[in-house]
Design a protein around this motif. Structure first.
Motif, mmCIF file in Angstrom:
data_model
loop_
_atom_site.group_PDB
_atom_site.id
_atom_site.type_symbol
_atom_site.label_atom_id
_atom_site.label_comp_id
_atom_site.label_asym_id
_atom_site.label_seq_id
_atom_site.Cartn_x
_atom_site.Cartn_y
_atom_site.Cartn_z
ATOM 1 N N MET A 1 -9.681 -2.853 -8.544
ATOM 2 C CA MET A 1 -9.037 -1.697 -7.944
ATOM 3 C C MET A 1 -8.252 -2.184 -6.739
ATOM 4 N N ASN A 2 -7.049 -1.662 -6.583
ATOM 5 C CA ASN A 2 -6.287 -2.024 -5.397
ATOM 6 C C ASN A 2 -5.491 -0.820 -4.925
ATOM 7 N N ALA A 3 -4.933 -0.914 -3.745
ATOM 8 C CA ALA A 3 -4.236 0.208 -3.125
ATOM 9 C C ALA A 3 -2.882 0.473 -3.757
ATOM 10 N N ASP A 4 -2.469 -0.352 -4.709
ATOM 11 C CA ASP A 4 -1.165 -0.176 -5.337
ATOM 12 C C ASP A 4 -1.241 0.582 -6.653
ATOM 13 N N THR A 5 -2.399 1.159 -6.991
ATOM 14 C CA THR A 5 -2.534 1.873 -8.252
ATOM 15 C C THR A 5 -2.895 3.323 -8.011
ATOM 16 N N PHE A 6 -2.498 4.165 -8.958
ATOM 17 C CA PHE A 6 -2.875 5.566 -8.916
ATOM 18 C C PHE A 6 -4.273 5.683 -9.488
ATOM 19 N N VAL A 7 -5.158 6.306 -8.751
ATOM 20 C CA VAL A 7 -6.521 6.506 -9.222
ATOM 21 C C VAL A 7 -6.873 7.966 -9.079
ATOM 22 N N GLY A 8 -7.870 8.397 -9.840
ATOM 23 C CA GLY A 8 -8.252 9.799 -9.847
ATOM 24 C C GLY A 8 -9.272 10.157 -8.786
ATOM 25 N N ARG A 9 -9.413 9.341 -7.789
ATOM 26 C CA ARG A 9 -10.350 9.656 -6.709
ATOM 27 C C ARG A 9 -9.545 10.046 -5.474
ATOM 28 N N SER A 10 -10.119 10.874 -4.664
ATOM 29 C CA SER A 10 -9.435 11.291 -3.451
ATOM 30 C C SER A 10 -9.430 10.150 -2.442
ATOM 31 N N LEU A 11 -8.309 9.955 -1.777
ATOM 32 C CA LEU A 11 -8.231 8.951 -0.728
ATOM 33 C C LEU A 11 -8.669 9.527 0.616
ATOM 34 N N THR A 12 -9.156 10.770 0.605
ATOM 35 C CA THR A 12 -9.623 11.472 1.781
ATOM 36 C C THR A 12 -8.609 11.423 2.917
ATOM 37 N N PRO A 13 -7.485 12.115 2.722
ATOM 38 C CA PRO A 13 -6.489 12.121 3.792
ATOM 39 C C PRO A 13 -7.035 12.815 5.039
ATOM 40 N N LEU A 14 -6.521 12.411 6.162
ATOM 41 C CA LEU A 14 -6.891 13.039 7.417
ATOM 42 C C LEU A 14 -6.317 14.449 7.461
ATOM 43 N N ARG A 119 10.576 2.883 -0.974
ATOM 44 C CA ARG A 119 9.644 2.384 0.043
ATOM 45 C C ARG A 119 10.371 1.980 1.317
ATOM 46 N N SER A 120 11.305 2.788 1.747
ATOM 47 C CA SER A 120 12.021 2.567 3.007
ATOM 48 C C SER A 120 11.980 3.868 3.799
ATOM 49 N N GLY A 121 12.599 3.852 4.973
ATOM 50 C CA GLY A 121 12.660 5.064 5.793
ATOM 51 C C GLY A 121 11.281 5.646 6.049
ATOM 52 N N PRO A 122 11.095 6.958 5.828
ATOM 53 C CA PRO A 122 9.807 7.581 6.137
ATOM 54 C C PRO A 122 8.687 7.144 5.195
ATOM 55 N N LEU A 123 9.018 6.430 4.111
ATOM 56 C CA LEU A 123 7.996 5.938 3.178
ATOM 57 C C LEU A 123 7.867 4.416 3.223
ATOM 58 N N ALA A 124 8.346 3.801 4.298
ATOM 59 C CA ALA A 124 8.263 2.345 4.425
ATOM 60 C C ALA A 124 6.801 1.925 4.437
ATOM 61 N N ARG A 125 6.504 0.945 3.613
ATOM 62 C CA ARG A 125 5.145 0.395 3.563
ATOM 63 C C ARG A 125 5.169 -0.936 2.845
ATOM 64 N N SER A 126 4.166 -1.735 3.097
ATOM 65 C CA SER A 126 4.031 -3.001 2.383
ATOM 66 C C SER A 126 3.126 -2.771 1.167
ATOM 67 N N LEU A 127 3.117 -3.743 0.279
ATOM 68 C CA LEU A 127 2.281 -3.675 -0.913
ATOM 69 C C LEU A 127 1.226 -4.766 -0.858
ATOM 70 N N SER A 128 0.107 -4.530 -1.537
ATOM 71 C CA SER A 128 -0.957 -5.530 -1.606
ATOM 72 C C SER A 128 -0.581 -6.701 -2.510
ATOM 73 N N PHE A 129 0.291 -6.426 -3.499
ATOM 74 C CA PHE A 129 0.733 -7.426 -4.464
ATOM 75 C C PHE A 129 2.242 -7.306 -4.626
ATOM 76 N N PRO A 130 2.925 -8.352 -5.080
ATOM 77 C CA PRO A 130 4.365 -8.232 -5.348
ATOM 78 C C PRO A 130 4.617 -7.117 -6.366
ATOM 79 N N TYR A 131 5.726 -6.414 -6.208
ATOM 80 C CA TYR A 131 6.061 -5.314 -7.119
ATOM 81 C C TYR A 131 6.332 -5.851 -8.518
ATOM 82 N N HIS A 132 5.692 -5.234 -9.509
ATOM 83 C CA HIS A 132 5.851 -5.617 -10.913
ATOM 84 C C HIS A 132 5.814 -4.344 -11.746
ATOM 85 N N PRO A 133 6.978 -3.825 -12.158
ATOM 86 C CA PRO A 133 6.974 -2.572 -12.918
ATOM 87 C C PRO A 133 6.222 -2.733 -14.246
ATOM 88 N N HIS A 134 5.345 -1.774 -14.532
ATOM 89 C CA HIS A 134 4.507 -1.804 -15.734
ATOM 90 C C HIS A 134 3.898 -0.420 -15.939
#
Length: 191
Positions: A1-14, A119-134
């Motif tokens: 499991m990594n932060a770059d995948t969609f999962v069905g669990r809540s990330l418990t936003p603040l 992933r720029s502007g207000p959604l700028a963020r880094s990734l845990s792994f290099p981007y690989h569309p799949h």
């Protein structure tokens, strides 16, 4: 499991935040085929996460940033043309991550450009792994089920036009709902 995948669990936003993601949805009839395969191999995400190519993984955002995010995504969509996508064959991220996926054979560059702009502007963020569309079809399932997905979908070939991308928002229950769809209306990319 990594932060770059969609999962069905809540990330418990603040409080006053939400969790969003941006993706290219896979259309029918292939979406149902991929859902069925994900269920067949026992992946708990089969009915919670629609088949997709991720552009922005789950990302926590402030509630007061939502209008800026909508404007940003509309600008990104207006700067990119529709494109052809071809999904073909399977791949895996093992041993790094227990994931089997359907490979993007055509449209990789389009996805890379879109993902970078999203992933720029207000959604700028880094990734845990290099981007690989799949398109993930098995995640965190037993090894024999990973192998079943890998071999069972090896001959899959799906071709379709991508004319939009979709912003999803995670519900408190951990499922994903469509927030907005953004049509791709930009001029063709120069070669």
């Amino acid at each position: 499991m990594n932060a770059d995948t969609f999962v069905g669990r809540s990330l418990t936003p603040l409080p006053q935040t939400s969790v969003v993601g941006v993706l290219v949805p896979i259309p029918e009839p292939w979406a149902q085929v991929l859902v069925d395969w994900r269920a067949k191999v026992g992946d708990a995400q089969a009915t919670l996460v629609p088949p997709h190519v991720t552009l922005l993984p789950p990302t926590e955002v402030a509630g007061n940033d939502r209008a800026a995010i909508t404007e940003h995504l509309a600008r990104v969509a207006a700067g990119h043309p529709p494109f052809e996508m071809h999904l073909s064959g399977t791949g895996t991220f093992t041993p790094v991550s227990d994931v089997v996926f359907v490979a993007v054979a055509k449209g990789i560059g389009n996805c890379e450009l879109l993902a970078s702009d999203v992933r720029s502007g207000p959604l700028a963020r880094s990734l845990s792994f290099p981007y690989h569309p799949h398109v993930t079809v098995a995640h965190d399932v037993p090894r024999d089920m990973l192998e079943l997905a890998y071999t069972g979908l090896a001959d899959l070939s799906a071709e379709f036009r991508v004319s939009s991308f979709t912003e999803f928002e995670q519900t408190p229950a951990g499922t994903w709902t469509v927030a907005r769809e953004y049509p791709l209306t930009g001029p063709p990319h120069r070669s």
